[in-house]
Design a protein around this motif. Structure first.
Motif, PDB file in Angstrom:
ATOM      1  N   MET A   1      -6.963  -7.502  10.086  1.00  0.00           N
ATOM      2  CA  MET A   1      -7.271  -7.396   8.667  1.00  0.00           C
ATOM      3  C   MET A   1      -6.235  -6.484   8.016  1.00  0.00           C
ATOM      4  N   PHE A   2      -5.828  -6.877   6.832  1.00  0.00           N
ATOM      5  CA  PHE A   2      -4.855  -6.104   6.068  1.00  0.00           C
ATOM      6  C   PHE A   2      -5.535  -5.503   4.837  1.00  0.00           C
ATOM      7  N   PHE A   3      -5.222  -4.255   4.547  1.00  0.00           N
ATOM      8  CA  PHE A   3      -5.736  -3.565   3.369  1.00  0.00           C
ATOM      9  C   PHE A   3      -4.600  -3.496   2.347  1.00  0.00           C
ATOM     10  N   VAL A   4      -4.806  -4.171   1.223  1.00  0.00           N
ATOM     11  CA  VAL A   4      -3.752  -4.410   0.236  1.00  0.00           C
ATOM     12  C   VAL A   4      -3.518  -3.178  -0.634  1.00  0.00           C
ATOM     13  N   ILE A   5      -2.242  -2.851  -0.799  1.00  0.00           N
ATOM     14  CA  ILE A   5      -1.834  -1.743  -1.662  1.00  0.00           C
ATOM     15  C   ILE A   5      -1.377  -2.278  -3.017  1.00  0.00           C
ATOM     16  N   SER A   6      -0.576  -3.339  -2.995  1.00  0.00           N
ATOM     17  CA  SER A   6      -0.108  -3.959  -4.237  1.00  0.00           C
ATOM     18  C   SER A   6       0.295  -5.401  -3.946  1.00  0.00           C
ATOM     19  N   SER A   7       0.298  -6.235  -4.988  1.00  0.00           N
ATOM     20  CA  SER A   7       0.590  -7.665  -4.827  1.00  0.00           C
ATOM     21  C   SER A   7       1.337  -8.214  -6.028  1.00  0.00           C
ATOM     22  N   ILE A   8       2.063  -9.307  -5.770  1.00  0.00           N
ATOM     23  CA  ILE A   8       2.718 -10.073  -6.835  1.00  0.00           C
ATOM     24  C   ILE A   8       2.607 -11.556  -6.499  1.00  0.00           C
ATOM     25  N   ARG A   9       2.833 -12.372  -7.491  1.00  0.00           N
ATOM     26  CA  ARG A   9       2.929 -13.828  -7.306  1.00  0.00           C
ATOM     27  C   ARG A   9       4.349 -14.218  -7.697  1.00  0.00           C
ATOM     28  N   THR A  10       5.014 -15.028  -6.861  1.00  0.00           N
ATOM     29  CA  THR A  10       6.397 -15.392  -7.147  1.00  0.00           C
ATOM     30  C   THR A  10       6.763 -16.700  -6.467  1.00  0.00           C
ATOM     31  N   TRP A  26       7.277  -3.376  -3.577  1.00  0.00           N
ATOM     32  CA  TRP A  26       7.530  -2.455  -2.462  1.00  0.00           C
ATOM     33  C   TRP A  26       7.618  -1.009  -2.955  1.00  0.00           C
ATOM     34  N   GLN A  27       8.275  -0.780  -4.075  1.00  0.00           N
ATOM     35  CA  GLN A  27       8.378   0.584  -4.621  1.00  0.00           C
ATOM     36  C   GLN A  27       7.005   1.123  -4.986  1.00  0.00           C
ATOM     37  N   GLU A  28       6.181   0.287  -5.595  1.00  0.00           N
ATOM     38  CA  GLU A  28       4.828   0.700  -5.956  1.00  0.00           C
ATOM     39  C   GLU A  28       4.043   1.088  -4.708  1.00  0.00           C
ATOM     40  N   ALA A  29       4.145   0.283  -3.665  1.00  0.00           N
ATOM     41  CA  ALA A  29       3.410   0.557  -2.429  1.00  0.00           C
ATOM     42  C   ALA A  29       3.922   1.828  -1.759  1.00  0.00           C
ATOM     43  N   GLN A  30       5.231   1.984  -1.677  1.00  0.00           N
ATOM     44  CA  GLN A  30       5.797   3.154  -1.015  1.00  0.00           C
ATOM     45  C   GLN A  30       5.399   4.449  -1.708  1.00  0.00           C
ATOM     46  N   ALA A  31       5.232   4.403  -3.019  1.00  0.00           N
ATOM     47  CA  ALA A  31       4.806   5.591  -3.759  1.00  0.00           C
ATOM     48  C   ALA A  31       3.376   5.994  -3.399  1.00  0.00           C
ATOM     49  N   LYS A  32       2.594   5.062  -2.876  1.00  0.00           N
ATOM     50  CA  LYS A  32       1.193   5.328  -2.542  1.00  0.00           C
ATOM     51  C   LYS A  32       0.971   5.643  -1.069  1.00  0.00           C
ATOM     52  N   LEU A  33       2.024   5.552  -0.261  1.00  0.00           N
ATOM     53  CA  LEU A  33       1.890   5.752   1.178  1.00  0.00           C
ATOM     54  C   LEU A  33       2.458   7.092   1.609  1.00  0.00           C
ATOM     55  N   SER A  34       1.949   7.591   2.719  1.00  0.00           N
ATOM     56  CA  SER A  34       2.477   8.834   3.280  1.00  0.00           C
ATOM     57  C   SER A  34       3.442   8.499   4.412  1.00  0.00           C
ATOM     58  N   ILE A  59       1.720  -6.034  -0.232  1.00  0.00           N
ATOM     59  CA  ILE A  59       2.114  -4.967   0.677  1.00  0.00           C
ATOM     60  C   ILE A  59       0.815  -4.336   1.157  1.00  0.00           C
ATOM     61  N   ALA A  60       0.709  -4.157   2.477  1.00  0.00           N
ATOM     62  CA  ALA A  60      -0.581  -3.764   3.048  1.00  0.00           C
ATOM     63  C   ALA A  60      -0.393  -2.900   4.286  1.00  0.00           C
ATOM     64  N   VAL A  61      -1.498  -2.328   4.713  1.00  0.00           N
ATOM     65  CA  VAL A  61      -1.577  -1.592   5.975  1.00  0.00           C
ATOM     66  C   VAL A  61      -2.717  -2.194   6.790  1.00  0.00           C
ATOM     67  N   ASP A  62      -2.796  -1.803   8.061  1.00  0.00           N
ATOM     68  CA  ASP A  62      -3.803  -2.399   8.935  1.00  0.00           C
ATOM     69  C   ASP A  62      -5.012  -1.499   9.173  1.00  0.00           C
ATOM     70  N   HIS A  63      -5.156  -0.487   8.345  1.00  0.00           N
ATOM     71  CA  HIS A  63      -6.306   0.416   8.448  1.00  0.00           C
ATOM     72  C   HIS A  63      -6.724   0.840   7.041  1.00  0.00           C
ATOM     73  N   PRO A  64      -8.004   1.129   6.880  1.00  0.00           N
ATOM     74  CA  PRO A  64      -8.462   1.508   5.531  1.00  0.00           C
ATOM     75  C   PRO A  64      -7.810   2.809   5.059  1.00  0.00           C
ATOM     76  N   ILE A  65      -7.388   2.787   3.832  1.00  0.00           N
ATOM     77  CA  ILE A  65      -6.879   3.977   3.163  1.00  0.00           C
ATOM     78  C   ILE A  65      -7.653   4.080   1.854  1.00  0.00           C
ATOM     79  N   GLU A  66      -8.010   5.279   1.492  1.00  0.00           N
ATOM     80  CA  GLU A  66      -8.795   5.498   0.269  1.00  0.00           C
ATOM     81  C   GLU A  66      -8.208   4.719  -0.903  1.00  0.00           C
ATOM     82  N   HIS A  67      -9.058   4.063  -1.647  1.00  0.00           N
ATOM     83  CA  HIS A  67      -8.741   3.311  -2.864  1.00  0.00           C
ATOM     84  C   HIS A  67      -8.149   1.923  -2.613  1.00  0.00           C
TER      85      HIS A  67
END
Length: 134
Positions: A1-10, A26-34, A59-67
């Motif tokens: 399962m992937f936890f979505v940080i940001s998305s686009i359609r293209t 990618w820039q939006e997601a990287q700003a939200k990740l540690s 752009i996603a991660v494989d574990h829950p992150i707040e928000h």
């Protein structure tokens, strides 16, 4: 399962702003990740048809992150072929996608167009997972 940080359609072929959109998501997601996030994924789904059609990139991660509560779940019965990218440079990743599209055009790869993803490892390795028809 992937936890979505940001998305686009293209679309790789008809969207004149495709590169700008991908860089922005990618820039939006990287700003939200540690720095200790672990693997990060570029997840491709909601395909219009094949690689020439519209799709959603998340752009996603494989574990829950707040928000980050939106999830994408690959079909558990999907089989994947994994392509290792020689180098995590943007051009090498695009070249690998071109190779994948070429295999498909030559009828050597039969894609399911369910959920595909790029896996970015913390050590810099990149793998592209392609869902295959059963």
């Amino acid at each position: 399962m992937f936890f979505v940080i940001s998305s686009i359609r293209t679309n790789n072929f008809t969207d004149e702003k495709m590169i700008e959109k991908i860089k922005a998501v990618w820039q939006e997601a990287q700003a939200k990740l540690s720095d200790n996030t672990g693997c990060v994924y570029g997840v491709y789904n909601h395909y219009q048809n094949d690689y020439r059609g519209d799709y959603t990139l998340s752009i996603a991660v494989d574990h829950p992150i707040e928000h980050f509560t939106t999830t994408i779940e690959p079909n558990p019965i999907d089989n994947y072929y994994v392509f290792e990218v020689d180098d995590n440079h943007e051009d090498k990743i695009y070249q690998t996608w071109q190779y994948i599209w070429g295999l498909e055009q030559d009828r050597k790869l039969f894609r399911a167009y369910d959920v595909d993803f790029e896996k970015y490892h913390p050590d810099g390795r990149v793998e592209i997972y392609i869902s295959l028809l059963s």
